[in-house]
Design a protein around this motif. Structure first.
Motif, PDB file in Angstrom:
ATOM      1  N   GLN A   1       5.327   7.197 -13.342  1.00  0.00           N
ATOM      2  CA  GLN A   1       6.195   6.027 -13.460  1.00  0.00           C
ATOM      3  C   GLN A   1       6.235   5.236 -12.151  1.00  0.00           C
ATOM      4  OE1 GLN A   1      10.257   6.907 -14.533  1.00  0.00           O
ATOM      5  NE2 GLN A   1      10.733   4.774 -14.976  1.00  0.00           N
ATOM      6  N   MET A   2       6.333   5.953 -11.028  1.00  0.00           N
ATOM      7  CA  MET A   2       6.363   5.284  -9.726  1.00  0.00           C
ATOM      8  C   MET A   2       5.052   4.563  -9.452  1.00  0.00           C
ATOM      9  SD  MET A   2       9.308   5.708  -8.092  1.00  0.00           S
ATOM     10  CE  MET A   2       9.113   5.869  -6.331  1.00  0.00           C
ATOM     11  N   LEU A   3       3.939   5.198  -9.816  1.00  0.00           N
ATOM     12  CA  LEU A   3       2.634   4.574  -9.604  1.00  0.00           C
ATOM     13  C   LEU A   3       2.483   3.324 -10.456  1.00  0.00           C
ATOM     14  CD1 LEU A   3       0.323   7.729  -9.454  1.00  0.00           C
ATOM     15  CD2 LEU A   3       0.829   6.161  -7.571  1.00  0.00           C
ATOM     16  N   ASN A   4       2.946   3.390 -11.697  1.00  0.00           N
ATOM     17  CA  ASN A   4       2.793   2.264 -12.616  1.00  0.00           C
ATOM     18  C   ASN A   4       3.761   1.123 -12.327  1.00  0.00           C
ATOM     19  OD1 ASN A   4       0.681   3.290 -14.153  1.00  0.00           O
ATOM     20  ND2 ASN A   4       2.055   4.411 -15.516  1.00  0.00           N
ATOM     21  N   ASN A   5       4.808   1.397 -11.562  1.00  0.00           N
ATOM     22  CA  ASN A   5       5.805   0.373 -11.289  1.00  0.00           C
ATOM     23  C   ASN A   5       5.839  -0.014  -9.812  1.00  0.00           C
ATOM     24  OD1 ASN A   5       7.351  -0.059 -13.961  1.00  0.00           O
ATOM     25  ND2 ASN A   5       7.229   2.157 -13.809  1.00  0.00           N
ATOM     26  N   LYS A   6       6.498   0.780  -8.984  1.00  0.00           N
ATOM     27  CA  LYS A   6       6.684   0.414  -7.586  1.00  0.00           C
ATOM     28  C   LYS A   6       5.352   0.266  -6.847  1.00  0.00           C
ATOM     29  CE  LYS A   6      10.137   2.090  -5.215  1.00  0.00           C
ATOM     30  NZ  LYS A   6      11.007   2.955  -4.389  1.00  0.00           N
ATOM     31  N   ALA A   7       4.421   1.178  -7.069  1.00  0.00           N
ATOM     32  CA  ALA A   7       3.143   1.104  -6.357  1.00  0.00           C
ATOM     33  C   ALA A   7       2.370  -0.159  -6.723  1.00  0.00           C
ATOM     34  CB  ALA A   7       2.302   2.341  -6.651  1.00  0.00           C
ATOM     35  N   VAL A   8       2.442  -0.549  -7.990  1.00  0.00           N
ATOM     36  CA  VAL A   8       1.767  -1.772  -8.427  1.00  0.00           C
ATOM     37  C   VAL A   8       2.419  -2.999  -7.780  1.00  0.00           C
ATOM     38  CG1 VAL A   8       1.343  -3.273 -10.414  1.00  0.00           C
ATOM     39  CG2 VAL A   8       0.927  -0.818 -10.594  1.00  0.00           C
ATOM     40  N   ILE A   9       3.742  -3.011  -7.737  1.00  0.00           N
ATOM     41  CA  ILE A   9       4.464  -4.122  -7.112  1.00  0.00           C
ATOM     42  C   ILE A   9       4.041  -4.282  -5.656  1.00  0.00           C
ATOM     43  CG2 ILE A   9       6.734  -4.925  -6.327  1.00  0.00           C
ATOM     44  CD1 ILE A   9       7.880  -3.569  -8.874  1.00  0.00           C
ATOM     45  N   LYS A  10       3.950  -3.177  -4.935  1.00  0.00           N
ATOM     46  CA  LYS A  10       3.587  -3.235  -3.518  1.00  0.00           C
ATOM     47  C   LYS A  10       2.170  -3.765  -3.329  1.00  0.00           C
ATOM     48  CE  LYS A  10       6.778   0.310  -1.814  1.00  0.00           C
ATOM     49  NZ  LYS A  10       6.904   1.600  -1.093  1.00  0.00           N
ATOM     50  N   GLN A  11       1.263  -3.356  -4.214  1.00  0.00           N
ATOM     51  CA  GLN A  11      -0.099  -3.874  -4.130  1.00  0.00           C
ATOM     52  C   GLN A  11      -0.132  -5.374  -4.435  1.00  0.00           C
ATOM     53  OE1 GLN A  11      -2.856  -2.261  -3.045  1.00  0.00           O
ATOM     54  NE2 GLN A  11      -1.476  -0.570  -2.562  1.00  0.00           N
TER      55      GLN A  11
END
Length: 230
Positions: free
Chosen positions: A13-23
């Motif tokens: 979930q973190m990869l699909n949400n927050k990590a994507v936002i940061k990229q």
């Protein structure tokens, strides 16, 4: 549900949400840093024809120092534009959390940052490693290209406009011109006598050999905080 399954799901979930936002924020910031470089070149082309052509000392000069750093020489000053490669959020006391734009979607609060520093040109010319520069503005940019500025006299680009302001070429030109004007008005002051009356042989030898005596526009004086946050 098996408790052991919760951890992998949280990671996904973190990869699909927050990590994507940061990229996405990084990509957006890099895009608008590219726009900034183009505008810096345009500013040089706009102002140099209006400056006495026989006096090359005061003409503007743009220097592209790589993917994340650019410089604008303005007479005896250099403005350094530095894009940080990381994505940031703000502490809970920051004014950004009062913005309805951020309240509506917390993802809007993640920003990249481009810092604008004011150095003396002689610091670069004579490689004075101990000289100091001053942060005169920092531009925060989110994934959608919305931005706000914390900086000296940057009117109309503050937090109150976050969510509506987009970093167009005209907006960059406004930010650059405000920074240039501030740097030109920000004079180099003589340090207090008592701060300079003693010097060691090591310091003097370094000064004679390398011109390394530290210099800054407000060295030894209180640096007044006149940031404008609107």
């Amino acid at each position: 549900m098996n408790p052991k399954e919760i951890v992998p799901q949280a990671i996904v979930q973190m990869l699909n949400n927050k990590a994507v936002i940061k990229q996405d924020v990084f990509a957006s910031t890099r895009k608008y840093f590219g726009v900034l470089k183009n505008v810096l070149q345009e500013v040089v082309e706009i102002y140099n024809p209006q400056i006495k052509p026989e006096d090359k000392r005061i003409q503007l000069r743009f220097h592209d120092k790589g993917e994340f750093v650019s410089q604008l020489k303005v007479a005896g000053d250099v403005l350094v534009f530095h894009m940080h490669t990381n994505t940031f959020n703000f502490d809970r006391d920051h004014e950004v959390w009062k913005s309805q734009y951020v309240k509506d979607d917390v993802a809007n609060s993640y920003c990249g940052v481009i810092n604008i520093y004011n150095f003396l040109h002689d610091s670069f010319r004579y490689n004075r490693q101990n000289d100091i520069g001053y942060l005169i503005a920092r531009v925060f940019i989110n994934k959608d290209g919305h931005f706000f500025v914390e900086g000296k006299r940057q009117k109309g680009t503050g937090i109150n406009n976050f969510g509506t302001n987009v970093l167009t070429e005209d907006r960059w030109k406004q930010i650059i011109e405000t920074a240039v004007l501030y740097a030109l008005e920000f004079d180099l002051l003589v340090p207090p006598y008592d701060d300079m009356k003693l010097i060691s042989m090591l310091q003097m030898n370094d000064e004679m050999l390398h011109s390394q005596m530290r210099t800054g526009k407000r060295l030894g004086f209180i640096y007044n905080a006149d940031d404008v946050k609107q």
